[in-house]
Write a protein that holds these residues in place. Structure first.
Motif, PDB file in Angstrom:
ATOM      1  N   VAL A   1       9.698   7.938  -6.851  1.00  0.00           N
ATOM      2  CA  VAL A   1       8.992   7.055  -7.792  1.00  0.00           C
ATOM      3  C   VAL A   1       9.828   5.678  -8.208  1.00  0.00           C
ATOM      4  O   VAL A   1       9.087   4.665  -8.333  1.00  0.00           O
ATOM      5  N   MET A   2      11.047   5.864  -7.982  1.00  0.00           N
ATOM      6  CA  MET A   2      12.043   4.807  -8.267  1.00  0.00           C
ATOM      7  C   MET A   2      12.538   4.068  -6.971  1.00  0.00           C
ATOM      8  O   MET A   2      12.523   2.880  -6.643  1.00  0.00           O
ATOM      9  N   GLY A   3      13.596   5.088  -6.528  1.00  0.00           N
ATOM     10  CA  GLY A   3      14.031   4.405  -5.366  1.00  0.00           C
ATOM     11  C   GLY A   3      13.441   3.788  -4.354  1.00  0.00           C
ATOM     12  O   GLY A   3      13.453   2.483  -4.049  1.00  0.00           O
ATOM     13  N   VAL A   4      12.774   4.748  -3.643  1.00  0.00           N
ATOM     14  CA  VAL A   4      11.861   4.193  -2.471  1.00  0.00           C
ATOM     15  C   VAL A   4      10.733   3.217  -2.880  1.00  0.00           C
ATOM     16  O   VAL A   4      10.588   2.320  -2.109  1.00  0.00           O
ATOM     17  N   ALA A   5      10.096   3.575  -3.952  1.00  0.00           N
ATOM     18  CA  ALA A   5       9.081   2.732  -4.210  1.00  0.00           C
ATOM     19  C   ALA A   5       9.524   1.252  -4.782  1.00  0.00           C
ATOM     20  O   ALA A   5       8.923   0.365  -4.193  1.00  0.00           O
ATOM     21  N   ALA A   6      10.603   1.174  -5.275  1.00  0.00           N
ATOM     22  CA  ALA A   6      11.131  -0.073  -5.688  1.00  0.00           C
ATOM     23  C   ALA A   6      11.729  -0.696  -4.343  1.00  0.00           C
ATOM     24  O   ALA A   6      11.580  -2.096  -4.391  1.00  0.00           O
ATOM     25  N   PHE A   7      12.314  -0.047  -3.637  1.00  0.00           N
ATOM     26  CA  PHE A   7      12.647  -0.846  -2.513  1.00  0.00           C
ATOM     27  C   PHE A   7      11.283  -1.239  -1.463  1.00  0.00           C
ATOM     28  O   PHE A   7      11.430  -2.205  -1.009  1.00  0.00           O
ATOM     29  N   PHE A   8      10.081  -0.574  -1.790  1.00  0.00           N
ATOM     30  CA  PHE A   8       9.184  -1.079  -1.050  1.00  0.00           C
ATOM     31  C   PHE A   8       8.735  -2.290  -1.731  1.00  0.00           C
ATOM     32  O   PHE A   8       8.077  -3.294  -1.003  1.00  0.00           O
ATOM     33  N   GLY A   9       8.616  -2.388  -3.118  1.00  0.00           N
ATOM     34  CA  GLY A   9       8.340  -3.792  -3.630  1.00  0.00           C
ATOM     35  C   GLY A   9       9.253  -4.803  -3.255  1.00  0.00           C
ATOM     36  O   GLY A   9       8.863  -5.889  -2.794  1.00  0.00           O
ATOM     37  N   MET A  10      10.790  -4.340  -3.163  1.00  0.00           N
ATOM     38  CA  MET A  10      11.423  -5.351  -2.570  1.00  0.00           C
ATOM     39  C   MET A  10      11.208  -6.045  -1.055  1.00  0.00           C
ATOM     40  O   MET A  10      11.304  -7.154  -0.882  1.00  0.00           O
ATOM     41  N   PHE A  11      10.800  -4.879  -0.305  1.00  0.00           N
ATOM     42  CA  PHE A  11      10.504  -5.450   1.045  1.00  0.00           C
ATOM     43  C   PHE A  11       9.188  -6.334   1.046  1.00  0.00           C
ATOM     44  O   PHE A  11       9.239  -7.200   1.734  1.00  0.00           O
TER      45      PHE A  11
ATOM     46  N   VAL B   1       0.768  -1.306  -0.065  1.00  0.00           N
ATOM     47  CA  VAL B   1      -0.070   0.144   0.026  1.00  0.00           C
ATOM     48  C   VAL B   1       0.851   1.244  -0.030  1.00  0.00           C
ATOM     49  O   VAL B   1       0.592   2.206  -0.635  1.00  0.00           O
ATOM     50  N   GLY B   2       1.830   1.241   0.728  1.00  0.00           N
ATOM     51  CA  GLY B   2       3.025   2.225   0.824  1.00  0.00           C
ATOM     52  C   GLY B   2       3.533   2.651  -0.886  1.00  0.00           C
ATOM     53  O   GLY B   2       3.660   3.841  -0.950  1.00  0.00           O
ATOM     54  N   PHE B   3       3.721   1.555  -1.214  1.00  0.00           N
ATOM     55  CA  PHE B   3       4.438   1.460  -2.834  1.00  0.00           C
ATOM     56  C   PHE B   3       3.206   2.294  -3.603  1.00  0.00           C
ATOM     57  O   PHE B   3       3.786   3.299  -4.236  1.00  0.00           O
ATOM     58  N   VAL B   4       2.121   2.028  -3.584  1.00  0.00           N
ATOM     59  CA  VAL B   4       1.048   2.701  -4.369  1.00  0.00           C
ATOM     60  C   VAL B   4       1.133   4.270  -3.996  1.00  0.00           C
ATOM     61  O   VAL B   4       1.064   5.085  -4.701  1.00  0.00           O
ATOM     62  N   SER B   5       1.273   4.571  -2.667  1.00  0.00           N
ATOM     63  CA  SER B   5       1.223   5.981  -2.154  1.00  0.00           C
ATOM     64  C   SER B   5       2.556   6.828  -3.095  1.00  0.00           C
ATOM     65  O   SER B   5       2.340   7.867  -3.494  1.00  0.00           O
ATOM     66  N   LEU B   6       3.604   5.911  -2.804  1.00  0.00           N
ATOM     67  CA  LEU B   6       4.746   6.576  -3.246  1.00  0.00           C
ATOM     68  C   LEU B   6       4.922   6.715  -4.776  1.00  0.00           C
ATOM     69  O   LEU B   6       5.185   7.843  -5.564  1.00  0.00           O
ATOM     70  N   PHE B   7       4.334   5.717  -5.377  1.00  0.00           N
ATOM     71  CA  PHE B   7       4.181   5.814  -6.908  1.00  0.00           C
ATOM     72  C   PHE B   7       3.284   6.858  -7.597  1.00  0.00           C
ATOM     73  O   PHE B   7       3.395   7.496  -8.419  1.00  0.00           O
TER      74      PHE B   7
END
Ligand code: HEM
Ligand SMILES: [Cu+2]
Ligand SMILES: [Cu+2]
Lengths: 626, 348
Positions: A458-468, A420-426
């Motif tokens: 959009v990339m750094g934190v979001a992709a990390f969130f996907g990874m987590f 859900v955090g990913f969606v917010s970041l994206f």
């Protein structure tokens, strides 16, 4: 054994007749051997020695773990570097004596880092995180772990290439790591490596030996990516189990497939660019160089090259690369959102189509990184149009994710929180892309902290969130244990709130024109008004970094002491990786490969919480996809 | 000492978090499904609280920092860019609030509840159509307006635009103004040396009266054409207040046209800052001196400008004439460069 039998009697399996399962592995002489499978894959472990199992493993699951753990180590290094240079931006007067101890005294006389060291830090930070963590760490981990498990294959199409892919990545990392400790330090010309700065050794300390090693390391890395990508594509296209049509693939697999295709088509271009750069650096060619006079040297002999050529080549990879980073996260998040919402992903087909559209468009927007290079304005306008076009499929995905949790029955696991955090970041980071994609606005924002904010969110934190999300979700499959959820939630909230605290205020700095890649903004009246904000950002960055150590602790601790998984399908998930034993051996399924009858997202259908893909369609049951 | 204390404190906090988490996990395992539902509820509520604070915080901080960002635009096209920015901000702002609010709201409202199922809602083509077409329309508007301005910004300079040449080098800027003849002399990078920093070709008469001051002056409300280049690596001419940014590259001349509209003195009043000055910065990483590549910029009234200009000697008179460099310039130039007609900077 003839070639047809490669892959464990798969052909027989497809014909639905005899099922002869074999496990194959590569012995030390590099010969592929097959071993009759008696349904006790765990025995593999005992039979083969430590080196086979843990080091030169050809088991895709082990290779996935190798990528993950290597990625985590690189993430700690790359993230740690950012804390050091954030100290320079937030608290330039605090002496950092450890820099001298670790890297050599010339980099920080009296504990005060030099501009050259600063440039080296940002360069290595960017390179490590974009390529080693978010490309290899993310794609490498989840492509390896999930592709065979979710499509119902015993292993990758070529386990040997797969192993090589990891080891090329390892070598790339070893070279990059070494470069920190050569006398002239690691590369310091920014991760995009634009010539002439990167082409002329005398132009910067960071353009000396460190830059050579950087280029060698990237070449090895590209080989690794290509070997991996080729394998992922082949495996997905050829080794799907019976019934697993393309239209029944989980979105993770679709995402990983498209990622691999993007990589395969774009990384070779970077390799070409890098080779020409090596020529310019070492053999006196002039691909990127023209009419240069270096103070202290005089007029250089290079003539007739073009510095923009490199930028075109670089961004022809560079832009697809940002989607190579984010697409696996798209896939993971889609999967985790659906499983934990107990609802189908909304618009399965639209999700695939939008990923395909993004992937196709990703090859035609690269020049939006070059609006202020004097690019022909008409060409610029075409790239404006195409860039804003790519926002449409991105928007579709966001709306579909939001609709997925609408009227859901959400089970909050740490994986779900990160999704859900990913969606917010994206959303946040995607919207700022719309400013940048419009060339006239980009004149003001280009190369400022606004860009830094945009792509980190959009990339750094979001992709990390996907990874987590992926790690928390599939940890039980990797290690047969759960990660601690409470620590997971704390990790999530600190990281989520903290990341916004780090990157959101950078928009304001960027809108004021504050340039990026500045060692200090003190010289400029126009830029030095953000001292307090810089301190705040630095503190937030340190807090977020510390929270990641909590995650690493949780990861390592849970590997050995976490709560044990006691049921096959702990998340009540539909996808078939959860039909393997709790500790799957090399070959994944003890008995025959599972047969697939339905799409992966039948959650809440016909009054049932979930219907796994292996359950046959009931008479008269309607299907929505596939 | 403090370092060790901080590390000890952090370790302690870490251990505390871990111990509490382990205990909590243990209790939850014993409590089973109830504990799961509690977790769902707590996190759902946290999502709601987060979303509210996040949106409020963003409005507040944007308002708080608004005096600093997009500083008063001092050029004509700067207003176009700011207009574009504000239109985009309004549109994306609406989307931002709606989507973040929906996300937070759903994340709270639909947290797991006992005996409930998710609503089976796999697709709806009409909805997909709506959220394809609506963004498409919004983006079309943005593209059309954006490109309208883009072509005006990048279009040809007016014939009466005054030319100023800006050259980057590690690590400072070099500017050159045409002298009274209104023409920049030709230059050649092979003629560059310690004295002749941009390699003016003095065989070409146009160059004899060229001026190379150490700061930049513009006359207000006059169109200018900046001719931009670099001697060594890539730099970038960054003039935030004028909304200008253009790469400076060796061998590849670029240009940017603009009209300054606010004098330095007026800007001091507008910003209420008597120390205000325009600055030229380098916006592309060029090496260790990148963050100190500054040159002062002044926008003058017509009178101020004339006064300044009168005081500027020609570069030839002040630096070359009567020195060794003069002989060298005329001797070598003829041999070395006779084949090179003019240079990249001259034929714009
Ligand atoms: C909504 C869609 C998006 C649009 C319209 C967009 C637009 C842009 C533009 C125009 C730039 C160049 C700005 C400049 O340098 O002046 C940029 C930079 C960047 N974008 Fe995006 N972007 C979008 C989404 C993304 C996504 C999804 C990612 C990654 C997953 C991403 C990653 C990046 C990165 C890494 C950079 C900066 C690279 C650098 O200069 O170091 N963007 N974006
Ligand atoms: Cu891009
Ligand atoms: Cu510079």
């Amino acid at each position: 054994m003839d070639a047809k039998d490669l892959h464990h009697g798969h052909s027989e399996h497809h014909s639905g007749a005899v099922i002869t399962d074999h496990v194959h592995y590569q012995d030390t002489e590099g010969v592929i051997r097959f071993e009759a499978d008696h349904g006790h894959h765990d025995n593999d472990r005992n039979k083969k020695n430590f080196i086979h199992t843990y080091i030169f493993s050809t088991d895709h699951k082990m290779i996935g773990k190798q990528f993950l753990i290597t990625g985590i180590i690189w993430a700690i290094i790359g993230g740690g570097l950012s804390n050091i240079f954030r100290m320079q931006l937030g608290f330039p007067d605090v002496p950092l004596h450890f820099i001298g101890t670790v890297f050599g005294d010339q980099w920080a006389p009296g504990g005060k880092m030099t501009p050259d060291f600063y440039n080296m830090l940002i360069t290595m930070h960017g390179t490590i995180l974009v390529f080693f963590v978010l490309t290899a760490g993310l794609s490498g981990t989840f492509a390896n772990l999930l592709i065979p498990l979710q499509i119902g294959a015993r292993d990758m199409a070529s386990p040997v290439l797969n192993m090589l892919s990891y080891w090329f990545f390892f070598l790339a990392g070893a070279v990059m790591f070494t470069s920190f400790f050569v006398p002239s330090g690691a590369a310091g010309v920014s991760w995009v490596f634009y010539p002439p700065l990167s082409a002329i050794r005398e132009a910067a300390v960071g353009s000396e030996t460190g830059a050579d090693l950087w280029l060698v390391s990237m070449a090895l890395f590209i080989v690794s990516s290509l070997l991996g990508g080729l394998n992922y594509i082949t495996t997905i296209l050829n080794l799907r189990t019976k019934g697993m049509s393309m239209a029944k693939l989980p979105l993770t697999i679709w995402a990983l497939l498209i990622t691999a295709i993007l990589g395969l088509l774009s990384f070779p271009v970077l390799l070409g660019a890098a080779i020409l750069l090596i020529f310019d650096r070492s053999m006196g060619t002039s691909f990127y160089l023209d009419k240069i006079y270096m103070s202290g040297i005089g007029a250089m002999p290079h003539e007739g090259g073009n510095p923009i050529l490199y930028q075109h080549l670089f961004w022809f990879l560079g832009h697809p690369e940002v989607y190579i980073v984010i697409l696996p996260a798209f896939g993971i998040v889609s999967e985790v959102l659906a499983v934990n919402s107990r609802k189908p992903i909304f618009g399965y087909r639209a999700m695939i189509l939008s990923m395909l559209a993004i992937a196709a468009l990703a090859f035609f927007v690269w020049a939006h990184h070059m609006f202020v290079t004097g690019l022909n304005p008409f060409v610029g306008s075409v790239f404006v149009f195409l860039t804003l076009l790519i926002a449409i499929p991105s928007a579709i995905k966001v709306f579909n994710w939001i609709t997925t949790i609408w009227k859901a029955n959400i089970r909050y696991t740490p994986a779900m929180m990160f999704s859900v955090g990913f969606v917010s970041l994206f959303i946040s980071g995607g919207l700022t892309g719309i400013f940048l994609g419009n060339s006239s606005i980009d004149i003001q924002l280009h190369d400022t902290y606004f860009i830094v904010a945009h792509f980190h969110i959009v990339m750094g934190v979001a992709a990390f969130f996907g990874m987590f999300a992926g790690v928390y979700h599939w940890f039980p499959k990797m290690y047969g244990r759960f990660m601690n959820r409470t620590i997971g939630f704390i990790h999530f909230w600190v990281t989520f709130v903290g990341s916004y605290c780090i990157f959101w205020p950078m928009h304001y700095q960027g809108m004021a024109g504050v340039p990026r890649r500045y060692y200090s903004h003190g010289a400029f009246e126009s830029f030095n008004k953000f001292g307090a904000l810089s301190e705040f950002i630095t503190i937030a960055a340190i807090v977020v970094f510390l929270a990641q150590l909590l995650f690493v602790f949780n990861f390592l601790y849970s590997m050995y002491r976490g709560k044990k998984v006691t049921e096959l399908n702990p998340w009540k998930s539909n996808t078939i990786e959860w039909t393997t034993p709790i500790h799957p051996g090399h070959g994944n399924w003890d008995g025959p490969l599972p047969e697939v009858h339905r799409g992966p997202y039948d959650y809440g259908k016909d009054g049932e919480d979930f219907i796994p893909q292996t359950v046959p369609m009931r008479p008269g049951e309607t299907t929505h996809h596939g | 000492m403090t370092t060790y204390l901080v590390i000890a404190a952090l370790l302690l906090i870490g251990m505390l978090v871990v111990q509490i988490s382990k205990a909590n996990e243990y209790i939850n395992t014993l409590r089973g499904e109830d504990a799961e539902l509690d977790t769902d509820k707590i996190n759902g509520v946290l999502w709601l609280i987060f979303t509210v604070l996040f949106l409020v915080g963003i409005f507040w901080s944007t308002w708080y920092f608004s005096p600093l960002f997009l500083p008063e635009s001092a050029s004509e096209h700067g207003h176009w860019i700011d207009t574009m920015f504000n239109i985009t901000l309004a549109l994306t702002g609406i989307v931002f609030v709606l989507t973040q609010a929906a996300l937070g709201w759903f994340a709270w409202k639909y947290h797991g509840k006992k005996g409930k199922l998710g609503f089976y809602y796999p697709e709806n083509n009409k909805l997909e159509m709506i959220w394809t077409v609506v963004p498409a329309i919004a983006l079309t508007i943005l593209v059309v307006v954006g490109l309208y301005y883009w072509f005006r910004i990048t279009g040809p300079a007016s014939a009466d635009a005054r030319v100023v040449e800006i050259t980057g080098k590690q690590f400072n800027w070099l500017v050159r103004y045409p002298g009274p003849d209104g023409k920049l002399g030709t230059s050649n990078w092979k003629l560059i040396d310690e004295t002749n920093a941009v390699g003016i070709d003095f065989k070409n008469k146009d160059g004899l009266d060229d001026v190379m001051p150490t700061e930049i002056h513009f006359e207000v409300n006059k169109p200018y054409l900046l001719k931009i280049g670099s001697r060594d690596v890539i730099h970038d001419v960054g003039l935030t207040h004028f909304r200008i940014k253009m790469d400076a590259m060796p061998g590849l001349p670029t240009h940017f046209k603009f009209t300054p509209t606010i004098t330095t003195d007026e800007m001091k009043k507008i910003t209420n800052n008597p120390a205000f000055d325009y600055e030229l910065c380098c916006d592309y990483l060029c090496g260790k001196g990148h963050s100190a590549m500054k040159m002062m910029v002044y926008v003058d009234t017509k009178e101020q400008y004339q006064v300044w200009l009168k005081k500027q000697p020609s570069f030839f008179d002040s630096a070359i004439k009567g020195t060794e460099a003069e002989k060298k310039a005329f001797a070598t130039v003829t041999e070395k460069v006779s084949t090179e007609k003019g240079s990249d900077h001259s034929n714009h």
